[in-house]
Design a protein around this motif. Structure first.
Motif, PDB file in Angstrom:
ATOM      1  N   LEU A   1      53.185 -13.374 173.261  1.00  0.00           N
ATOM      2  CA  LEU A   1      54.426 -13.228 174.030  1.00  0.00           C
ATOM      3  C   LEU A   1      54.209 -12.570 175.388  1.00  0.00           C
ATOM      4  CD1 LEU A   1      56.937 -12.271 171.202  1.00  0.00           C
ATOM      5  CD2 LEU A   1      56.691 -14.463 172.384  1.00  0.00           C
ATOM      6  N   GLY A   2      52.953 -12.277 175.735  1.00  0.00           N
ATOM      7  CA  GLY A   2      52.681 -11.745 177.065  1.00  0.00           C
ATOM      8  C   GLY A   2      52.623 -10.239 177.147  1.00  0.00           C
ATOM      9  N   GLY A   3      52.639  -9.564 176.005  1.00  0.00           N
ATOM     10  CA  GLY A   3      52.474  -8.121 176.028  1.00  0.00           C
ATOM     11  C   GLY A   3      53.611  -7.367 175.365  1.00  0.00           C
ATOM     12  N   VAL A   4      53.393  -6.078 175.213  1.00  0.00           N
ATOM     13  CA  VAL A   4      54.347  -5.221 174.519  1.00  0.00           C
ATOM     14  C   VAL A   4      55.691  -5.219 175.217  1.00  0.00           C
ATOM     15  CG1 VAL A   4      54.844  -2.825 173.881  1.00  0.00           C
ATOM     16  CG2 VAL A   4      52.544  -3.770 173.489  1.00  0.00           C
ATOM     17  N   ARG A   5      55.696  -5.056 176.529  1.00  0.00           N
ATOM     18  CA  ARG A   5      56.962  -4.946 177.243  1.00  0.00           C
ATOM     19  C   ARG A   5      57.767  -6.244 177.188  1.00  0.00           C
ATOM     20  NH1 ARG A   5      53.510  -1.502 178.906  1.00  0.00           N
ATOM     21  NH2 ARG A   5      54.116   0.565 179.672  1.00  0.00           N
ATOM     22  N   ARG A   6      57.106  -7.362 177.366  1.00  0.00           N
ATOM     23  CA  ARG A   6      57.822  -8.636 177.307  1.00  0.00           C
ATOM     24  C   ARG A   6      58.363  -8.874 175.904  1.00  0.00           C
ATOM     25  NH1 ARG A   6      61.581 -11.676 178.406  1.00  0.00           N
ATOM     26  NH2 ARG A   6      61.272 -13.934 178.217  1.00  0.00           N
ATOM     27  N   ALA A   7      57.612  -8.536 174.883  1.00  0.00           N
ATOM     28  CA  ALA A   7      58.086  -8.711 173.513  1.00  0.00           C
ATOM     29  C   ALA A   7      59.299  -7.825 173.239  1.00  0.00           C
ATOM     30  CB  ALA A   7      56.966  -8.413 172.523  1.00  0.00           C
ATOM     31  N   LEU A   8      59.289  -6.597 173.739  1.00  0.00           N
ATOM     32  CA  LEU A   8      60.441  -5.717 173.571  1.00  0.00           C
ATOM     33  C   LEU A   8      61.684  -6.309 174.237  1.00  0.00           C
ATOM     34  CD1 LEU A   8      58.763  -2.238 174.196  1.00  0.00           C
ATOM     35  CD2 LEU A   8      59.692  -3.073 172.025  1.00  0.00           C
ATOM     36  N   GLU A   9      61.494  -6.910 175.402  1.00  0.00           N
ATOM     37  CA  GLU A   9      62.624  -7.538 176.096  1.00  0.00           C
ATOM     38  C   GLU A   9      63.194  -8.702 175.274  1.00  0.00           C
ATOM     39  OE1 GLU A   9      60.960  -8.749 179.786  1.00  0.00           O
ATOM     40  OE2 GLU A   9      60.882  -6.716 180.644  1.00  0.00           O
ATOM     41  N   ILE A  10      62.309  -9.513 174.695  1.00  0.00           N
ATOM     42  CA  ILE A  10      62.747 -10.667 173.906  1.00  0.00           C
ATOM     43  C   ILE A  10      63.554 -10.211 172.693  1.00  0.00           C
ATOM     44  CG2 ILE A  10      61.904 -12.515 172.390  1.00  0.00           C
ATOM     45  CD1 ILE A  10      59.598 -12.861 174.458  1.00  0.00           C
ATOM     46  N   VAL A  11      63.062  -9.192 171.998  1.00  0.00           N
ATOM     47  CA  VAL A  11      63.777  -8.686 170.830  1.00  0.00           C
ATOM     48  C   VAL A  11      65.147  -8.150 171.236  1.00  0.00           C
ATOM     49  CG1 VAL A  11      63.767  -6.958 168.998  1.00  0.00           C
ATOM     50  CG2 VAL A  11      61.668  -8.199 169.552  1.00  0.00           C
ATOM     51  N   ALA A  12      65.201  -7.401 172.331  1.00  0.00           N
ATOM     52  CA  ALA A  12      66.475  -6.839 172.783  1.00  0.00           C
ATOM     53  C   ALA A  12      67.467  -7.938 173.143  1.00  0.00           C
ATOM     54  CB  ALA A  12      66.236  -5.906 173.969  1.00  0.00           C
ATOM     55  N   GLU A  13      66.991  -8.978 173.838  1.00  0.00           N
ATOM     56  CA  GLU A  13      67.880 -10.061 174.246  1.00  0.00           C
ATOM     57  C   GLU A  13      68.324 -10.909 173.060  1.00  0.00           C
ATOM     58  OE1 GLU A  13      66.708 -12.311 177.808  1.00  0.00           O
ATOM     59  OE2 GLU A  13      65.188 -10.771 178.149  1.00  0.00           O
ATOM     60  N   ALA A  14      67.455 -11.080 172.078  1.00  0.00           N
ATOM     61  CA  ALA A  14      67.785 -11.926 170.930  1.00  0.00           C
ATOM     62  C   ALA A  14      68.836 -11.285 170.033  1.00  0.00           C
ATOM     63  CB  ALA A  14      66.528 -12.236 170.130  1.00  0.00           C
ATOM     64  N   GLY A  15      68.804  -9.971 169.928  1.00  0.00           N
ATOM     65  CA  GLY A  15      69.773  -9.285 169.089  1.00  0.00           C
ATOM     66  C   GLY A  15      69.566  -9.493 167.604  1.00  0.00           C
ATOM     67  N   LEU A  16      68.347  -9.836 167.198  1.00  0.00           N
ATOM     68  CA  LEU A  16      68.022 -10.041 165.784  1.00  0.00           C
ATOM     69  C   LEU A  16      66.977  -9.017 165.349  1.00  0.00           C
ATOM     70  CD1 LEU A  16      67.653 -13.942 165.605  1.00  0.00           C
ATOM     71  CD2 LEU A  16      69.577 -12.561 164.779  1.00  0.00           C
ATOM     72  N   PRO A  17      66.950  -8.668 164.061  1.00  0.00           N
ATOM     73  CA  PRO A  17      65.876  -7.795 163.587  1.00  0.00           C
ATOM     74  C   PRO A  17      64.523  -8.469 163.771  1.00  0.00           C
ATOM     75  CG  PRO A  17      67.135  -8.675 161.743  1.00  0.00           C
ATOM     76  CD  PRO A  17      67.878  -9.046 162.979  1.00  0.00           C
ATOM     77  N   ALA A  18      63.502  -7.650 163.990  1.00  0.00           N
ATOM     78  CA  ALA A  18      62.174  -8.187 164.291  1.00  0.00           C
ATOM     79  C   ALA A  18      61.134  -7.651 163.321  1.00  0.00           C
ATOM     80  CB  ALA A  18      61.767  -7.838 165.719  1.00  0.00           C
ATOM     81  N   VAL A  19      60.142  -8.492 163.071  1.00  0.00           N
ATOM     82  CA  VAL A  19      58.946  -8.115 162.335  1.00  0.00           C
ATOM     83  C   VAL A  19      57.776  -8.325 163.284  1.00  0.00           C
ATOM     84  CG1 VAL A  19      57.464  -8.596 160.356  1.00  0.00           C
ATOM     85  CG2 VAL A  19      59.940  -8.841 160.141  1.00  0.00           C
ATOM     86  N   VAL A  20      57.012  -7.281 163.543  1.00  0.00           N
ATOM     87  CA  VAL A  20      55.831  -7.416 164.403  1.00  0.00           C
ATOM     88  C   VAL A  20      54.662  -7.858 163.537  1.00  0.00           C
ATOM     89  CG1 VAL A  20      54.283  -6.279 166.026  1.00  0.00           C
ATOM     90  CG2 VAL A  20      56.701  -5.616 165.927  1.00  0.00           C
ATOM     91  N   SER A  21      53.974  -8.894 164.000  1.00  0.00           N
ATOM     92  CA  SER A  21      52.894  -9.466 163.202  1.00  0.00           C
ATOM     93  C   SER A  21      51.629  -9.599 164.036  1.00  0.00           C
ATOM     94  CB  SER A  21      53.329 -10.823 162.647  1.00  0.00           C
ATOM     95  OG  SER A  21      52.450 -11.270 161.645  1.00  0.00           O
ATOM     96  N   SER A  22      50.542  -9.848 163.359  1.00  0.00           N
ATOM     97  CA  SER A  22      49.225  -9.994 163.975  1.00  0.00           C
ATOM     98  C   SER A  22      48.925 -11.456 164.269  1.00  0.00           C
ATOM     99  CB  SER A  22      48.172  -9.438 163.019  1.00  0.00           C
ATOM    100  OG  SER A  22      46.888  -9.967 163.270  1.00  0.00           O
ATOM    101  N   ALA A  23      48.119 -11.680 165.274  1.00  0.00           N
ATOM    102  CA  ALA A  23      47.561 -13.003 165.541  1.00  0.00           C
ATOM    103  C   ALA A  23      46.105 -13.028 165.077  1.00  0.00           C
ATOM    104  CB  ALA A  23      47.664 -13.340 167.018  1.00  0.00           C
ATOM    105  N   LEU A  24      45.852 -12.375 163.934  1.00  0.00           N
ATOM    106  CA  LEU A  24      44.502 -12.201 163.395  1.00  0.00           C
ATOM    107  C   LEU A  24      43.619 -11.495 164.417  1.00  0.00           C
ATOM    108  CD1 LEU A  24      43.254 -12.769 160.648  1.00  0.00           C
ATOM    109  CD2 LEU A  24      42.295 -14.878 161.559  1.00  0.00           C
TER     110      LEU A  24
END
Length: 331
Positions: free
Chosen positions: A220-243
């Protein structure tokens, strides 16, 4: 980051590693990655080998964000994680779960090519027995089912008290249809590929096609961008690994730690799937938890896990192409 570091800066500390998996996962036996050290600490660039340069350059942006900027403000100092069970035979499940110390939740891969729904049911049944009635079980089909297949499979698995089903179908339209069909079963749908591989990662939320977002820092392009996506989506999130290696997992933990709310165990315990990792000790679950904070690879581990010369050169060439895209703003 307005101006990325130079390619020479990256190559000055870059190490290409090849980590052997204890069990075949995602169709691979060895996971390759590039690690390099920025002013803020060690970071990772490890898009899967089949990804094109445009998609891979997003992973580079994440690596640069993590290595060249301070971590996002954490809301917690440790993160609870799940066990990850590959599409193994039922009799191999116990040995896999034993690698995930104290994990109360398991994500189980299903819909593996060449396997049947009966194989999935047998695998999930063993996990449920091992975790007991209070354990949490989620299954991940990686978009392999069509809507009818998904509905049938979820019916077959529902008796195991599923926490959610991750990416049962490939398209957002299919997810939306399936979600409507199984609404009466009260089993949430989680979206992974529909977020991390989408041109518009918010579309799945706007379409009402998922109850939960699976977010991964690198794609998703990094921690900050992922935080923005979660905030905009308004849904609960699960952080996962890409192995990821332990270095990349620390990036994922930083993301999970920075989320204002975190209602689900995260899929960040995957170093337990490696036969060897770059940190000593590796960032593996202890009592079901991972600590927040940066990690540094061991020099000895970097040397022992160094990729062959031809693979190192392949990755350095890829790094150069992706760096050019990021520098030009062309990804």
């Amino acid at each position: 980051m307005s101006t990325p570091p130079s390619l020479d800066d990256l190559l000055a500390t870059a190490r290409v590693v090849a980590l052997p998996l204890a069990t075949r996962f995602r169709g691979i036996d060895v996971r390759e990655a590039v690690l390099f050290e920025g002013p803020a600490g060690w970071t990772e660039f490890s898009p899967f080998t089949e990804y094109g340069d445009t998609e891979a350059s997003v992973w580079l942006e994440a690596a640069l964000d993590f290595g060249w900027t301070d971590a996002a403000r954490p809301h917690r100092d440790q993160v609870r994680v799940n066990a990850t069970v590959p599409a193994v035979s039922a009799d191999a499940v116990a040995a896999i779960l034993a690698r995930f110390d104290g994990c109360r939740t398991a994500k189980i891969k299903v819909a593996e090519p060449g396997q049947t729904l009966d194989d999935d049911v047998a695998r999930v049944a063993v996990v449920r027995s091992a975790l007991g009635p209070e354990g949490r079980i989620r299954v991940d089909a990686n978009g392999a089912w069509n809507v009818d297949e998904a509905e049938h499979a979820i019916h077959a698995l529902a008796g195991f008290d599923l926490e959610y089903v991750e990416q049962p179908c490939a398209s957002i339209d299919e997810l939306a249809e399936l979600r409507a069909r199984i609404a009466y079963m009260d089993i949430p749908i989680a979206a992974d590929e529909s977020v991390r591989k989408a041109d518009d990662p918010l579309r799945v939320a706007r379409a009402g096609a998922a109850d939960i977002l699976i977010v991964k820092a690198q794609p998703l392009g990094g921690v900050r961008r992922a935080l923005e996506i979660v905030a905009e989506a308004g849904l609960p999130a699960v952080v996962s690994s890409a192995l990821d290696t332990s270095v990349g997992l620390a990036m994922g933990v930083a993301l999970a730690a920075a989320l204002p709310t975190l209602d689900y165990d995260c899929g960040l315990g995957t170093s337990a799937l490696f036969a060897a990792d770059v940190c000593e000790p590796a960032l593996v679950p202890r009592a079901g938890m991972l600590p927040a904070g940066r990690v540094s690879p061991s020099v000895e581990r970097l040397d022992a896990l160094a990729a062959p010369t031809e693979r190192r050169d392949w990755w350095f060439d890829r790094l150069a192409r992706c760096h050019a895209l990021v520098s030009a703003g062309g990804r």
